[in-house]
Scaffold this motif. Structure first.
Motif, PDB file in Angstrom:
ATOM      1  N   PRO A  35     -18.008  17.734 -16.336  1.00  0.00           N
ATOM      2  CA  PRO A  35     -19.223  16.923 -16.186  1.00  0.00           C
ATOM      3  C   PRO A  35     -20.512  17.602 -16.626  1.00  0.00           C
ATOM      4  O   PRO A  35     -21.507  16.923 -16.878  1.00  0.00           O
ATOM      5  CB  PRO A  35     -19.254  16.616 -14.682  1.00  0.00           C
ATOM      6  CG  PRO A  35     -18.453  17.704 -14.054  1.00  0.00           C
ATOM      7  CD  PRO A  35     -17.381  18.056 -15.041  1.00  0.00           C
TER       8      PRO A  35
ATOM      9  N   SER B  99     -15.818  13.748 -10.875  1.00  0.00           N
ATOM     10  CA  SER B  99     -17.171  13.199 -10.918  1.00  0.00           C
ATOM     11  C   SER B  99     -17.563  12.620  -9.570  1.00  0.00           C
ATOM     12  O   SER B  99     -16.721  12.113  -8.819  1.00  0.00           O
ATOM     13  CB  SER B  99     -17.250  12.099 -11.982  1.00  0.00           C
ATOM     14  OG  SER B  99     -18.475  11.402 -11.918  1.00  0.00           O
TER      15      SER B  99
ATOM     16  N   PHE C 294     -17.984  16.764  -4.367  1.00  0.00           N
ATOM     17  CA  PHE C 294     -17.633  16.876  -5.780  1.00  0.00           C
ATOM     18  C   PHE C 294     -16.774  18.106  -6.023  1.00  0.00           C
ATOM     19  O   PHE C 294     -15.802  18.063  -6.781  1.00  0.00           O
ATOM     20  CB  PHE C 294     -18.889  16.952  -6.656  1.00  0.00           C
ATOM     21  CG  PHE C 294     -18.605  17.499  -8.032  1.00  0.00           C
ATOM     22  CD1 PHE C 294     -18.030  16.699  -9.008  1.00  0.00           C
ATOM     23  CD2 PHE C 294     -18.861  18.838  -8.332  1.00  0.00           C
ATOM     24  CE1 PHE C 294     -17.716  17.210 -10.266  1.00  0.00           C
ATOM     25  CE2 PHE C 294     -18.558  19.357  -9.589  1.00  0.00           C
ATOM     26  CZ  PHE C 294     -17.995  18.530 -10.559  1.00  0.00           C
TER      27      PHE C 294
ATOM     28  N   TYR D 181     -13.263  18.290  -7.845  1.00  0.00           N
ATOM     29  CA  TYR D 181     -13.148  19.090  -9.072  1.00  0.00           C
ATOM     30  C   TYR D 181     -11.912  19.999  -9.021  1.00  0.00           C
ATOM     31  O   TYR D 181     -11.144  20.086  -9.993  1.00  0.00           O
ATOM     32  CB  TYR D 181     -14.415  19.927  -9.255  1.00  0.00           C
ATOM     33  CG  TYR D 181     -14.357  20.903 -10.405  1.00  0.00           C
ATOM     34  CD1 TYR D 181     -14.616  20.486 -11.704  1.00  0.00           C
ATOM     35  CD2 TYR D 181     -14.040  22.247 -10.186  1.00  0.00           C
ATOM     36  CE1 TYR D 181     -14.558  21.384 -12.767  1.00  0.00           C
ATOM     37  CE2 TYR D 181     -13.984  23.148 -11.238  1.00  0.00           C
ATOM     38  CZ  TYR D 181     -14.248  22.705 -12.531  1.00  0.00           C
ATOM     39  OH  TYR D 181     -14.177  23.592 -13.578  1.00  0.00           O
TER      40      TYR D 181
ATOM     41  N   THR E 153     -16.099   2.374 -12.437  1.00  0.00           N
ATOM     42  CA  THR E 153     -15.213   3.267 -13.182  1.00  0.00           C
ATOM     43  C   THR E 153     -13.874   2.596 -13.455  1.00  0.00           C
ATOM     44  O   THR E 153     -13.328   2.683 -14.562  1.00  0.00           O
ATOM     45  CB  THR E 153     -14.998   4.578 -12.396  1.00  0.00           C
ATOM     46  OG1 THR E 153     -16.272   5.188 -12.141  1.00  0.00           O
ATOM     47  CG2 THR E 153     -14.143   5.554 -13.175  1.00  0.00           C
TER      48      THR E 153
ATOM     49  N   LYS F  73     -25.312   9.924 -18.237  1.00  0.00           N
ATOM     50  CA  LYS F  73     -24.055  10.664 -18.379  1.00  0.00           C
ATOM     51  C   LYS F  73     -23.209  10.194 -19.558  1.00  0.00           C
ATOM     52  O   LYS F  73     -22.407  10.962 -20.111  1.00  0.00           O
ATOM     53  CB  LYS F  73     -23.241  10.563 -17.091  1.00  0.00           C
ATOM     54  CG  LYS F  73     -23.747  11.411 -15.945  1.00  0.00           C
ATOM     55  CD  LYS F  73     -23.370  12.876 -16.124  1.00  0.00           C
ATOM     56  CE  LYS F  73     -23.624  13.674 -14.858  1.00  0.00           C
ATOM     57  NZ  LYS F  73     -23.170  15.072 -14.967  1.00  0.00           N
TER      58      LYS F  73
ATOM     59  N   HIS G  62     -20.627  10.469 -14.296  1.00  0.00           N
ATOM     60  CA  HIS G  62     -19.812  11.066 -15.352  1.00  0.00           C
ATOM     61  C   HIS G  62     -18.497  10.306 -15.482  1.00  0.00           C
ATOM     62  O   HIS G  62     -17.983  10.110 -16.593  1.00  0.00           O
ATOM     63  CB  HIS G  62     -19.549  12.536 -15.031  1.00  0.00           C
ATOM     64  CG  HIS G  62     -18.686  13.254 -16.018  1.00  0.00           C
ATOM     65  ND1 HIS G  62     -19.051  13.445 -17.337  1.00  0.00           N
ATOM     66  CD2 HIS G  62     -17.454  13.843 -15.871  1.00  0.00           C
ATOM     67  CE1 HIS G  62     -18.106  14.122 -17.963  1.00  0.00           C
ATOM     68  NE2 HIS G  62     -17.119  14.364 -17.095  1.00  0.00           N
ATOM     69  N   ALA G  63     -17.972   9.857 -14.351  1.00  0.00           N
ATOM     70  CA  ALA G  63     -16.725   9.097 -14.352  1.00  0.00           C
ATOM     71  C   ALA G  63     -16.840   7.858 -15.231  1.00  0.00           C
ATOM     72  O   ALA G  63     -15.961   7.565 -16.057  1.00  0.00           O
ATOM     73  CB  ALA G  63     -16.372   8.676 -12.919  1.00  0.00           C
TER      74      ALA G  63
ATOM     75  N   ILE H 198      -9.755   9.838 -13.283  1.00  0.00           N
ATOM     76  CA  ILE H 198     -10.942  10.462 -12.689  1.00  0.00           C
ATOM     77  C   ILE H 198     -10.689  10.792 -11.230  1.00  0.00           C
ATOM     78  O   ILE H 198     -10.223   9.949 -10.456  1.00  0.00           O
ATOM     79  CB  ILE H 198     -12.169   9.524 -12.765  1.00  0.00           C
ATOM     80  CG1 ILE H 198     -12.382   8.989 -14.184  1.00  0.00           C
ATOM     81  CG2 ILE H 198     -13.410  10.257 -12.258  1.00  0.00           C
ATOM     82  CD1 ILE H 198     -12.877   9.993 -15.182  1.00  0.00           C
TER      83      ILE H 198
ATOM     84  N   MET I 246     -12.558  11.627  -7.769  1.00  0.00           N
ATOM     85  CA  MET I 246     -13.880  11.402  -7.182  1.00  0.00           C
ATOM     86  C   MET I 246     -13.826  11.707  -5.685  1.00  0.00           C
ATOM     87  O   MET I 246     -12.794  11.505  -5.037  1.00  0.00           O
ATOM     88  CB  MET I 246     -14.329   9.957  -7.418  1.00  0.00           C
ATOM     89  CG  MET I 246     -14.296   9.536  -8.878  1.00  0.00           C
ATOM     90  SD  MET I 246     -14.678   7.779  -9.149  1.00  0.00           S
ATOM     91  CE  MET I 246     -16.464   7.823  -9.048  1.00  0.00           C
TER      92      MET I 246
END
Length: 308
Positions: A129, A59, A108, A112, A94, A35, A63-64, A80, A82
């Motif tokens: 992401p 994420s 997720f 998001y 992270t 990622k 991705h985070a 971020i 999560m």
């Protein structure tokens, strides 16, 4: 900025499958996952104005870490969102890269939506992401490296959640070696891309999975368009198959991988490829696994030792 990760031949998988199998070990990448490639590529293209607003992302974990590291390298604050069920190891990693983490939602997709709401309220720059061409182009470098390291591959197997890695792989492979087959793999418990690819109608049932990194209910529009046009086939693997792949990699290959990466390994280990393949590349996408779940893997894979 990123590692050129090894592409290692697996003698055990060679013997088991009667083919040559090469493992692209992105679990050894910075942050423990591919990622970071897409995150670095995206953040590098942001303007000073966009960076000044701060970065925001959602994420399930990998991705985070990529965005957090990319933001730290550029001196940009990162927040971020999560899911609550994100493995603690991914949350802590992270945070160690300097990001602020907000845990919200059971999936997720819920995280998001919360991140998107925060973006509207704060004006921060959102780093998607997977559904972003800059992200997809960054992930494509995995396949580009693989084909440089093993130019005679005839098949590449890729885990898929939101589809960024799979889309990037397909674009790179079909541009460089059009005859190479690209096969995407999803968990049976989270088959969103599989269902769309095969045009299956009706409600998709999502269940818990060890491959939480690819448990995405709504894959991207950009990624799905690329996948439907350039990917050769989509398949699924069971939780037992994913569990046994994690144990196989730990015991036979001496490397720890996460459930998402194990989905791709499982497709080869359990001989589920839909095409005859002689030289197979497997993208081992990440290694950020919650070791507390190893017991669950052993319990799920009761026949592992006998079979392998």
């Amino acid at each position: 900025m990123v590692h050129r990760t090894p592409c290692k031949q697996s003698e055990t998988l060679n013997e088991w499958t009667n083919s040559e199998v090469y493992l692209k070990l992105e679990n050894l990448q910075k942050t423990g996952s591919f990622k970071v490639r897409g995150a670095f590529n995206k953040v590098a293209q942001l303007s000073e104005e966009e960076c000044a607003k701060g970065l925001l992302a959602a994420s399930a974990g990998n991705h985070a870490q990529g965005v957090a590291l990319a933001g730290r390298k550029k001196g940009v604050p990162v927040t971020i969102y999560m899911p609550l069920a994100t493995p603690e190891a991914k949350v802590q990693a992270t945070q160690k890269y300097g990001a602020t983490v907000k845990l919200i939602g059971q999936s997720f997709d819920e995280a998001y939506l919360a991140a998107r709401s925060a973006q509207l309220a704060t004006g921060a720059t959102f780093v998607h992401p997977f559904d972003d061409l800059a992200i997809i182009e960054g992930q494509a470098t995995v396949a580009m490296e693989m084909l440089q390291q093993q130019p005679d591959l005839d098949t590449i197997v890729v885990p898929a959640g939101g589809g960024g890695l799979l889309a990037g792989t397909a674009l790179a492979v079909k541009a460089i070696r059009p005859t190479v087959k690209v096969i995407g793999v999803q968990a049976e418990n989270a088959p969103a891309i599989f269902s769309k690819f095969h045009e299956r109608k009706g409600m998709i049932h999502f269940l818990p999975t060890l491959a939480e990194g690819i448990r995405v209910k709504d894959p991207g529009k950009v990624t799905m368009n690329i996948i439907q046009n350039y990917v050769d086939e989509l398949i699924t693997v069971s939780e037992q198959e994913i569990s046994s792949a994690i144990l196989f990699m730990l015991e036979r290959e001496k490397t720890l991988i996460e459930g998402a990466a194990a989905a791709a390994v499982a497709a080869v280990l359990h001989k589920k490829l839909p095409f005859t393949a002689n030289r197979v590349g497997v993208i081992v996408s990440g290694g950020n696994f919650d070791v507390a779940k190893l017991g669950e893997c052993v319990t799920t894979s009761t026949d592992y030792v006998n079979n392998f």
